[in-house]
Motif scaffolding. Structure first.
Motif, short mmCIF file in Angstrom:
data_model
loop_
_atom_site.label_atom_id
_atom_site.label_comp_id
_atom_site.label_asym_id
_atom_site.label_seq_id
_atom_site.Cartn_x
_atom_site.Cartn_y
_atom_site.Cartn_z
N TRP A 15 -36.84 -8.42 -15.89
CA TRP A 15 -37.50 -9.72 -15.79
C TRP A 15 -38.50 -9.90 -16.92
O TRP A 15 -38.91 -8.94 -17.58
N SER B 275 -37.76 -10.30 -10.53
CA SER B 275 -38.79 -9.27 -10.46
C SER B 275 -38.45 -8.28 -9.35
O SER B 275 -38.25 -8.66 -8.20
N GLY C 226 -35.15 -13.86 -14.99
CA GLY C 226 -34.90 -12.55 -14.41
C GLY C 226 -35.51 -12.41 -13.02
O GLY C 226 -36.35 -13.21 -12.60
N ARG D 276 -44.88 -10.76 -11.42
CA ARG D 276 -44.11 -10.14 -12.49
C ARG D 276 -44.99 -9.19 -13.31
O ARG D 276 -44.53 -8.61 -14.29
N HIS E 171 -39.08 -19.16 -14.62
CA HIS E 171 -39.12 -17.70 -14.70
C HIS E 171 -37.73 -17.15 -14.96
O HIS E 171 -36.73 -17.64 -14.42
N TYR F 15 -41.95 -7.93 -20.95
CA TYR F 15 -40.71 -7.68 -20.22
C TYR F 15 -40.77 -6.34 -19.49
O TYR F 15 -41.44 -5.40 -19.94
N TYR G 279 -33.10 -4.02 -12.04
CA TYR G 279 -33.79 -5.31 -12.20
C TYR G 279 -34.38 -5.41 -13.59
O TYR G 279 -34.88 -4.42 -14.14
#
Length: 448
Positions: A358, A21, A19, A84, A17, A271, A356
């Motif tokens: 992700w 979340s 980034g 996510r 994974h 994203y 953030y």
């Protein structure tokens, strides 16, 4: 291979994974379930503790509470693809496919609605049982929002088709949606009341923690291989093994990592970015709302209230990655797009930065059907969510559980009627076509 020859399936890769979340970051550290160590037995092993796997385990317990289930999560519950997600459990199809909206089109849409509402039904039962607050599970509905003339027209057309289906909805003009969002960029909106909005990481954690004996959840316990035995299967993990009668693969695109659905799954990543907290007084309108775009491949937005301030989520951008891994460069490029989308919609929050960013994986089939069913004797798949993962993956998990236990229902009848996933062209044509198609659809979405 003879009928009694051993069948062995070894994972070629495990999920990775990219980034952090925000949904996970905003929660306290998880009290993890133990890793599997040593040898155990179960009736059913479920591989993957996301929307599909958790729903399968829950449905098995509803049908027969005595069945022993071992639920394997490669990482930490809530930190995978499900955590996510953007948190929309949607009851209505994004698209309706016919101008006159009759015959097969009407039937297909009614089936899609049934699938979504079956998923919401199971999720709602868990939420009521666990007494979750609206911070985790909120049946508040959603807005489809437009920012262009084309988006406005699409919403009007879609509203007319919902009327033919007898579905509740309400069109909002620019002033009305501005009163909801505090943004003057939206030109119209369509509200539909049936969608449930969740904090996806908290929801996934909560479902996992609601499961009771004889369901055992194992975290940081990837299934690295499974092989047939004289009776049933042996599932191997890094520090243990499980003898079982049946297996449910609920690991979406990673079913291909075990050799299933080869050349039939497109590995797409989407994203999201979420802002730092800001003073709620800086943005008028409701402090909590959720919106999907009027046109496919557009921009989803959520406003999330918190004790320290509010945040805005922006989800946009889709990319194809055959290896099921996204690089930091892809995340950075998506983040730059998110910044532009955020600035266009909320110019008065220009000094607010994203905290953030992700990426999240989904698996898509060419003919938009699930990768589902008994794929080896005693091995069942609940994969290929084709987007709208919270709804479709939940329903696939329910249907897989019913199929495993021979419990026929309207849902399993719908799933039995789906075609098999269509074979993709050989590489590099799949990659070229997928990337071109995604780029074209994003271009068609334009400012949306």
């Amino acid at each position: 291979m003879g009928a009694n020859a051993k069948r062995v399936f070894v994972a070629s890769k495990l999920p990775k994974h990219t980034g952090v979340s925000a949904w996970v970051a905003m929660l306290p550290p998880r009290s993890e379930k133990p890793r599997l160590e040593g040898s155990v037995t179960a009736d059913v092993v479920v591989i993957g503790a996301g929307f599909a796997g958790l729903s399968a385990a829950r449905r098995i317990s509803e049908i027969d509470p005595s069945i022993r289930v071992a639920l394997l999560e490669a990482g930490v519950v809530g930190e995978g693809a499900a955590g996510r997600n953007s948190g929309f459990i949607i009851d209505l199809p994004h698209e309706v496919s016919s101008d006159d909206y009759g015959g097969d089109s009407m039937s297909n849409s009614k089936e899609a609605i049934f699938i979504g509402r079956r998923a919401i039904g199971l999720a709602s039962a868990i939420a009521a049982e666990q007494g979750w607050s609206h911070d985790i599970f909120d049946p508040c509905g959603r807005y489809s929002v437009a920012i262009t003339d084309e988006g406005d027209q699409h919403l009007v057309t879609y509203a007319a088709q919902l009327a033919k289906l007898g579905e509740k909805h309400r069109l909002l003009d620019a002033r009305e949606i501005s009163e909801v969002t505090g943004a003057h960029s939206y030109t119209s909106a369509l509200f539909t009341p049936g969608t449930v909005i969740v904090q996806p990481a908290a929801y996934i954690r909560g479902v996992a923690d609601s499961l009771r004996h004889p369901i055992a959840v194992y975290e940081r316990t990837p299934a690295i291989a499974f092989e047939s035995m004289r009776q049933g299967w042996l599932v191997k993990t890094p520090q243990g093994s499980i003898r079982c009668d049946k297996i449910i693969l609920a690991n979406n695109g990673h079913a291909e990592s075990f050799g299933f659905f080869k050349g039939r799954l497109l590995h797409i990543f989407t994203y999201a970015s979420m802002t730092q907290e800001f003073d709620p007084s800086r943005l008028p309108g409701d402090r909590k709302w959720a919106a999907t775009p009027a046109l496919p491949m557009g921009t989803s937005v959520r406003r999330i209230p918190g004790q320290g301030g509010d945040r805005i989520l922006i989800r946009s951008r889709y990319t194809y990655h055959a290896g099921q891994v996204v690089g930091e460069g892809s995340l950075k490029r998506a983040g730059a797009l998110h910044d532009r989308k955020f600035g266009t919609r909320f110019p008065n929050l220009g000094d607010i930065r994203m905290e953030y960013r992700w990426a999240g994986a989904m698996a898509v089939t060419w003919n938009a059907v699930p990768a589902f069913g008994e794929i080896e004797r005693g091995v069942f798949a609940a994969c290929g969510c084709n987007g709208v993962g919270a709804s479709k993956a939940t329903a696939s998990g329910i249907a897989a559980a019913e199929l495993v236990l021979g419990d026929s229902s309207e849902l399993t009848e719908i799933y039995r009627r789906f075609d098999a996933p269509k074979a993709l062209p050989p590489q590099p044509f799949t990659a070229i076509g997928a990337k071109a198609n995604l780029a074209f659809r994003e271009w068609m979405a334009g400012a949306e």
